[in-house]
Structures are given as structure tokens and as C-alpha cells.
Design a protein around this motif. Structure first.
Motif, PDB file in Angstrom:
ATOM      1  N   LEU A 333      -7.214  -3.918 -26.794  1.00  0.00           N
ATOM      2  CA  LEU A 333      -8.506  -3.384 -26.391  1.00  0.00           C
ATOM      3  C   LEU A 333      -8.534  -1.860 -26.415  1.00  0.00           C
ATOM      4  O   LEU A 333      -9.509  -1.253 -26.872  1.00  0.00           O
ATOM      5  CB  LEU A 333      -8.856  -3.892 -24.993  1.00  0.00           C
ATOM      6  CG  LEU A 333     -10.206  -3.438 -24.421  1.00  0.00           C
ATOM      7  CD1 LEU A 333     -10.869  -4.567 -23.653  1.00  0.00           C
ATOM      8  CD2 LEU A 333     -10.042  -2.231 -23.493  1.00  0.00           C
ATOM      9  N   PHE A 334      -7.470  -1.247 -25.950  1.00  0.00           N
ATOM     10  CA  PHE A 334      -7.472   0.208 -25.830  1.00  0.00           C
ATOM     11  C   PHE A 334      -7.381   0.889 -27.194  1.00  0.00           C
ATOM     12  O   PHE A 334      -8.010   1.932 -27.415  1.00  0.00           O
ATOM     13  CB  PHE A 334      -6.338   0.646 -24.905  1.00  0.00           C
ATOM     14  CG  PHE A 334      -6.481   0.087 -23.528  1.00  0.00           C
ATOM     15  CD1 PHE A 334      -7.407   0.618 -22.641  1.00  0.00           C
ATOM     16  CD2 PHE A 334      -5.731  -1.007 -23.121  1.00  0.00           C
ATOM     17  CE1 PHE A 334      -7.569   0.085 -21.368  1.00  0.00           C
ATOM     18  CE2 PHE A 334      -5.880  -1.541 -21.854  1.00  0.00           C
ATOM     19  CZ  PHE A 334      -6.805  -1.001 -20.978  1.00  0.00           C
ATOM     20  N   VAL A 339     -10.436   3.824 -31.431  1.00  0.00           N
ATOM     21  CA  VAL A 339     -10.876   3.975 -32.818  1.00  0.00           C
ATOM     22  C   VAL A 339     -12.383   3.796 -32.942  1.00  0.00           C
ATOM     23  O   VAL A 339     -13.047   4.543 -33.673  1.00  0.00           O
ATOM     24  CB  VAL A 339     -10.141   2.972 -33.731  1.00  0.00           C
ATOM     25  CG1 VAL A 339     -10.727   2.978 -35.144  1.00  0.00           C
ATOM     26  CG2 VAL A 339      -8.652   3.305 -33.787  1.00  0.00           C
ATOM     27  N   GLU A 340     -12.941   2.839 -32.239  1.00  0.00           N
ATOM     28  CA  GLU A 340     -14.351   2.513 -32.408  1.00  0.00           C
ATOM     29  C   GLU A 340     -15.275   3.332 -31.502  1.00  0.00           C
ATOM     30  O   GLU A 340     -16.445   3.540 -31.838  1.00  0.00           O
ATOM     31  CB  GLU A 340     -14.568   1.020 -32.161  1.00  0.00           C
ATOM     32  CG  GLU A 340     -13.798   0.149 -33.157  1.00  0.00           C
ATOM     33  CD  GLU A 340     -14.080  -1.329 -32.977  1.00  0.00           C
ATOM     34  OE1 GLU A 340     -14.948  -1.686 -32.150  1.00  0.00           O
ATOM     35  OE2 GLU A 340     -13.437  -2.136 -33.667  1.00  0.00           O
ATOM     36  N   MET A 341     -14.782   3.784 -30.345  1.00  0.00           N
ATOM     37  CA  MET A 341     -15.616   4.551 -29.414  1.00  0.00           C
ATOM     38  C   MET A 341     -15.123   5.976 -29.206  1.00  0.00           C
ATOM     39  O   MET A 341     -15.752   6.738 -28.469  1.00  0.00           O
ATOM     40  CB  MET A 341     -15.701   3.828 -28.069  1.00  0.00           C
ATOM     41  CG  MET A 341     -16.347   2.466 -28.137  1.00  0.00           C
ATOM     42  SD  MET A 341     -16.543   1.775 -26.475  1.00  0.00           S
ATOM     43  CE  MET A 341     -17.300   0.189 -26.857  1.00  0.00           C
ATOM     44  N   PHE A 346     -13.041   6.087 -24.892  1.00  0.00           N
ATOM     45  CA  PHE A 346     -11.754   5.688 -24.315  1.00  0.00           C
ATOM     46  C   PHE A 346     -11.642   6.202 -22.884  1.00  0.00           C
ATOM     47  O   PHE A 346     -11.219   5.472 -21.983  1.00  0.00           O
ATOM     48  CB  PHE A 346     -10.623   6.257 -25.176  1.00  0.00           C
ATOM     49  CG  PHE A 346      -9.240   5.877 -24.718  1.00  0.00           C
ATOM     50  CD1 PHE A 346      -8.723   4.625 -24.992  1.00  0.00           C
ATOM     51  CD2 PHE A 346      -8.461   6.777 -24.013  1.00  0.00           C
ATOM     52  CE1 PHE A 346      -7.449   4.273 -24.573  1.00  0.00           C
ATOM     53  CE2 PHE A 346      -7.191   6.442 -23.585  1.00  0.00           C
ATOM     54  CZ  PHE A 346      -6.680   5.183 -23.873  1.00  0.00           C
ATOM     55  N   PHE A 347     -12.049   7.452 -22.666  1.00  0.00           N
ATOM     56  CA  PHE A 347     -12.002   8.043 -21.329  1.00  0.00           C
ATOM     57  C   PHE A 347     -12.946   7.307 -20.378  1.00  0.00           C
ATOM     58  O   PHE A 347     -12.583   7.017 -19.234  1.00  0.00           O
ATOM     59  CB  PHE A 347     -12.370   9.525 -21.409  1.00  0.00           C
ATOM     60  CG  PHE A 347     -12.314  10.245 -20.098  1.00  0.00           C
ATOM     61  CD1 PHE A 347     -11.107  10.464 -19.454  1.00  0.00           C
ATOM     62  CD2 PHE A 347     -13.486  10.700 -19.496  1.00  0.00           C
ATOM     63  CE1 PHE A 347     -11.057  11.129 -18.229  1.00  0.00           C
ATOM     64  CE2 PHE A 347     -13.444  11.365 -18.281  1.00  0.00           C
ATOM     65  CZ  PHE A 347     -12.223  11.576 -17.647  1.00  0.00           C
ATOM     66  N   LEU A 348     -14.141   6.968 -20.845  1.00  0.00           N
ATOM     67  CA  LEU A 348     -15.091   6.236 -20.003  1.00  0.00           C
ATOM     68  C   LEU A 348     -14.566   4.847 -19.649  1.00  0.00           C
ATOM     69  O   LEU A 348     -14.755   4.360 -18.528  1.00  0.00           O
ATOM     70  CB  LEU A 348     -16.438   6.122 -20.720  1.00  0.00           C
ATOM     71  CG  LEU A 348     -17.246   7.422 -20.849  1.00  0.00           C
ATOM     72  CD1 LEU A 348     -18.440   7.223 -21.770  1.00  0.00           C
ATOM     73  CD2 LEU A 348     -17.707   7.914 -19.478  1.00  0.00           C
ATOM     74  N   MET A 349     -13.887   4.197 -20.602  1.00  0.00           N
ATOM     75  CA  MET A 349     -13.314   2.880 -20.334  1.00  0.00           C
ATOM     76  C   MET A 349     -12.189   2.982 -19.300  1.00  0.00           C
ATOM     77  O   MET A 349     -12.050   2.108 -18.428  1.00  0.00           O
ATOM     78  CB  MET A 349     -12.793   2.253 -21.625  1.00  0.00           C
ATOM     79  CG  MET A 349     -12.472   0.771 -21.513  1.00  0.00           C
ATOM     80  SD  MET A 349     -13.926  -0.278 -21.242  1.00  0.00           S
ATOM     81  CE  MET A 349     -14.689  -0.216 -22.868  1.00  0.00           C
ATOM     82  N   SER A 384      -5.436  -7.472 -22.167  1.00  0.00           N
ATOM     83  CA  SER A 384      -6.219  -6.605 -23.041  1.00  0.00           C
ATOM     84  C   SER A 384      -5.343  -5.879 -24.058  1.00  0.00           C
ATOM     85  O   SER A 384      -5.840  -5.396 -25.072  1.00  0.00           O
ATOM     86  CB  SER A 384      -6.993  -5.564 -22.216  1.00  0.00           C
ATOM     87  OG  SER A 384      -8.007  -6.171 -21.460  1.00  0.00           O
ATOM     88  N   MET A 385      -4.057  -5.814 -23.787  1.00  0.00           N
ATOM     89  CA  MET A 385      -3.151  -5.107 -24.682  1.00  0.00           C
ATOM     90  C   MET A 385      -2.572  -6.002 -25.781  1.00  0.00           C
ATOM     91  O   MET A 385      -1.977  -5.507 -26.736  1.00  0.00           O
ATOM     92  CB  MET A 385      -2.001  -4.497 -23.885  1.00  0.00           C
ATOM     93  CG  MET A 385      -2.441  -3.423 -22.912  1.00  0.00           C
ATOM     94  SD  MET A 385      -1.039  -2.746 -21.987  1.00  0.00           S
ATOM     95  CE  MET A 385      -1.899  -1.652 -20.846  1.00  0.00           C
TER      96      MET A 385
END
Length: 414
Positions: A333-334, A339-341, A346-349, A384-385
């Protein structure tokens, strides 16, 4: 009307596991009940104090991350690097639809838990548990066919060892149920193991359900499943210094059952070393290398795309410049979010995950529930990993469950 809402919530949560089914058409059953729940909820959206604004603020972090990636990242990718991608080859719509649908449903479920006693947190956990139990039952159905030759399991799943650098191993009888492969199967099994200790009231039911899930986990022979289970409970223990004694007993029983089953089933395993080899040499694993190479390609992009990503679904824009160009996702997920966001997404997630953790840390709920909420948080984090998609119903259901369990007593109406 309340009963109809309760039934719709039950069937939506109970069918969420169909998203990982080997038969793609099965997932539309979950979409069907999702649509019914949305329709039943429409009148409530106009009622005052229905929406749970703390949860909406939490999920808004996700909305910002996804929106930035679409309106800044994807636009920049297409405008500045149009040779990298053909616009009509990109399928943003499916994942965007899933993000909107499943996040809205999680908001709805959390809101009903705080609105006029429509729903209890225990019901949410129990309904989701029922769906996980159905998936596990298909695993036992498969086991009857694999181990004892009883009946015939009609689904052809990826139960063999597959992936990068796995040709040296051959393991027979890995359980998947109707999931596409073990790594799709085990996150739901781990969810069930943890939530069964909350959803069921009687000790006998707790122990039976826990054993039911633990045995299925062991028979999956999934290194990622074993690692996720271990870290979910161990990290929960580390962050919660004095877990309830009964919780320790349940986890200890899992550790006792594990070696017993290994010895009992040793004849069915052609190379038990596979599991330990995967866990002890993660840095040499092909999946790990594919993520590393893709991230190197991503950080070679322009500054706008580094900040906002390539847009949801566009992981392959970076992977096409590696030896793993066939990959549509990293299954992490990370890595996918980065890559996509982009760095901003990534920081917001990370903030979203931190708030979930902090809510649990500051929660005044009873010790037993608090420990299991930690376990559920680390379950989501670790799974998620190894196999994750941030637009699935499971992802949002888990976020809503962690939020609810950190706030409300599981056996009381909110």
C-alpha cells in the motif's frame, strides 16, 4: 426502516470478502448490497447530527491525497510527459468509483453507530466476522479435498508457490478458499482471528472461533500471513504493556497449536524451508527488488509528479522503466500510494494512520478492547505491506472498525 438498514449493513459487510474471489463476478454481489445500503441511507443524509464529523475529517485526509494525485499528478504526467502514457489506456474510473463508494459506506456505518441506537459497534465487528468466516469455510472445504480426498473443490486458485524467484520450492496444499491466492486469503483470516475475540461474548465461542481462524492461517502456509499475525499481536503487546490475561491465553494457544500442526502435517509439505527462507531473506525477494527499482524510476520524474504522484491506478507508469514492467501494483500500500499519490499523498496517508494509532493510544476504553484495537491497527498496517489495495472495501472497513473500537465500548450502543 431501522431493520432494513441493519439488514443492508449486514449483507454489505458479510460479502466484502468477495472482492478477492477467484471468480470476478462474485464481487458484484458486494456492489449490489453496497448500492442498497447507499439508497437506504439517502433520507438520513438530510437529518441533523447524522454524519460523524470526526470520522469525516479523518477520511478527508484520504480524499485530499487522492484528489491531488488526480488533478495535479495525473494532469502533470499527461501534459509534461505525454509520451509515457496514452490517455485512453488509463482506467482511473474504476478505482475512483471504488474510493468514493467504499469510503462513503464506511462513513455511513460509523455514522449509524452514533445515530439513535441504529447500530452497535459489536454488530459491525460481528457482521464483518461472518463474512470472513464464510471465506475461511471455503478454505476448509478446499482442505477436505486436498488432504482427505473428500469431495471436489471446483475452483482453480493460485495455491502453489508462485511469484519471483520461487521455482526452487514446491509446496502442496496451501489453503486459499475461494480467494485468488493465499496472500488474498490471509488478511481476512487475521481480521477474523482478532475480531472473533471481540465479536463473540461467550468464552467457548471466542476460543472456538479463534482456533477456527488460527488453523486456517497455519494451513495457508503463507509467510506473509504468519509474519502479519506475529507482528499484529507482538506489536500490540509492546505498545500495550499490560494486556488482559485472557488475551495472552488466546495468543499463547495459537503458539502452542502452531508447532503441533506443523508436525502433524509434515508429510504434506514438500519443502517447509520455503516459509522460513522467504521470511529470513526478504531483501533478496523479487517483490522487494521490484518495489525498489520502481521507486528509483519514480524519483527520476519531474518535481510535480514526485509531489503528487502519477494519479490513482498509474503505478505501471513507473514500473514500465524497470525489469518488472508487467506489474500493475507493488502489492504494498505504501509503495503504491507514494508512486500514485506522491510525497504529499504519502504524507497525508501517514497522518491518517497516525491519527488512528493516537486515538487508540488516548482511548479510555477497557484494557481488553484496547489491546485488540491495537492488534487490529497493526493487522491493517502489516497486511498493507504485503497485499493491499487502498480502494477496496476491506481497507475502509478496517479503518472504520479501528476508529469505532477506539471510541466506543463494543458491548454498548454508542
Amino acid at each position: 426502516m431501522k431493520n432494513l438498514v441493519l439488514i443492508a449493513v449486514f449483507f454489505y459487510l458479510m460479502t466484502s470478502f468477495l472482492s478477492v474471489s477467484i471468480e470476478p463476478m462474485f464481487m458484484y454481489v458486494n456492489y449490489f448490497f453496497a448500492g442498497i445500503l447507499i439508497l437506504l441511507t439517502l433520507p438520513y443524509l438530510f437529518k441533523s447530527k447524522f454524519l460523524n464529523y470526526p470520522f469525516f475529517k479523518l477520511i478527508s485526509l484520504y480524499y485530499f491525497a487522492a484528489s491531488f494525485s488526480i488533478f495535479f499528478g495525473f494532469v502533470a504526467l499527461y501534459a509534461l510527459n505525454f509520451e509515457k502514457i496514452a490517455f485512453f489506456d488509463v482506467n482511473l474510473y474504476g478505482r475512483i468509483f471504488n474510493i468514493i463508494l467504499f469510503s462513503a459506506l464506511s462513513l455511513i456505518i460509523v455514522s449509524f453507530c452514533g445515530y439513535k441506537n441504529y447500530l452497535t459497534v459489536r454488530y459491525v465487528a460481528l457482521f464483518y466476522c461472518v463474512g470472513c468466516a464464510f471465506l475461511i469455510l471455503t478454505g476448509y472445504w478446499q482442505a477436505l479435498s486436498l488432504y482427505w480426498g473428500i469431495g471436489s473443490f471446483p475452483f482453480e486458485t493460485r495455491s502453489w508457490v508462485h511469484g519471483f524467484n520461487k521455482s526452487d520450492y514446491d509446496i502442496e496444499g496451501r489453503l486459499t478458499g475461494i480467494a485468488s491466492e493465499p496472500s488474498y486469503f490471509v488478511p481476512f483470516v487475521l481480521d477474523f482471528i482478532i475480531l472473533s475475540l471481540i465479536a463473540f461474548k461467550r468464552r467457548f465461542l471466542k476460543l472456538s472461533a479463534f482456533a477456527f481462524g488460527a488453523i486456517a492461517m497455519l494451513l495457508s502456509f503463507s509467510p506473509s500471513g504468519y509474519a502479519s499475525t506475529f507482528f499484529a499481536f507482538i506489536l500490540a503487546m509492546l505498545f500495550f504493556i499490560k494486556p488482559n490475561s485472557s488475551t495472552i491465553k488466546y495468543f499463547s494457544s495459537f503458539l502452542i497449536i502452531a508447532p503441533f500442526l506443523f508436525f502433524m502435517l509434515i508429510a504434506k509439505i514438500k519443502n517447509l524451508g520455503y516459509v522460513f527462507e522467504r521470511l529470513s531473506n526478504i531483501s533478496e525477494d523479487g517483490r522487494f527488488k521490484s518495489i525498489y527499482d520502481t521507486l528509483i524510476a519514480f524519483f527520476d520524474s519531474n518535481i510535480v509528479n514526485i509531489l503528487f504522484g502519477y494519479g490513482v491506478t498509474n503505478f505501471r507508469v513507473a514500473s514500465q522503466y524497470t525489469d518488472y514492467s508487467f506489474l500493475m501494483t507493488s502489492n504494498n500500500l505504501f509503495a503504491d500510494v507514494l508512486v500514485e499519490m506522491g510525497v504529499v499523498g504519502f504524507f497525508l496517508m501517514l497522518i491518517l494512520f497516525f491519527i488512528l494509532f493516537y486515538n487508540t493510544y488516548k482511548s479510555s476504553i477497557n484494557n481488553y478492547q484496547k489491546f485488540l484495537t491495537y492488534a487490529l491497527f497493526f493487522d491493517l498496517l502489516t497486511t498493507s505491506m504485503i497485499r493491499a489495495d487502498y480502494s477496496t472495501s476491506r481497507f475502509f472497513i478496517m479503518i472504520s472498525l479501528i476508529f469505532l473500537l477506539s471510541k466506543y465500548d463494543v458491548y454498548k450502543r454508542s
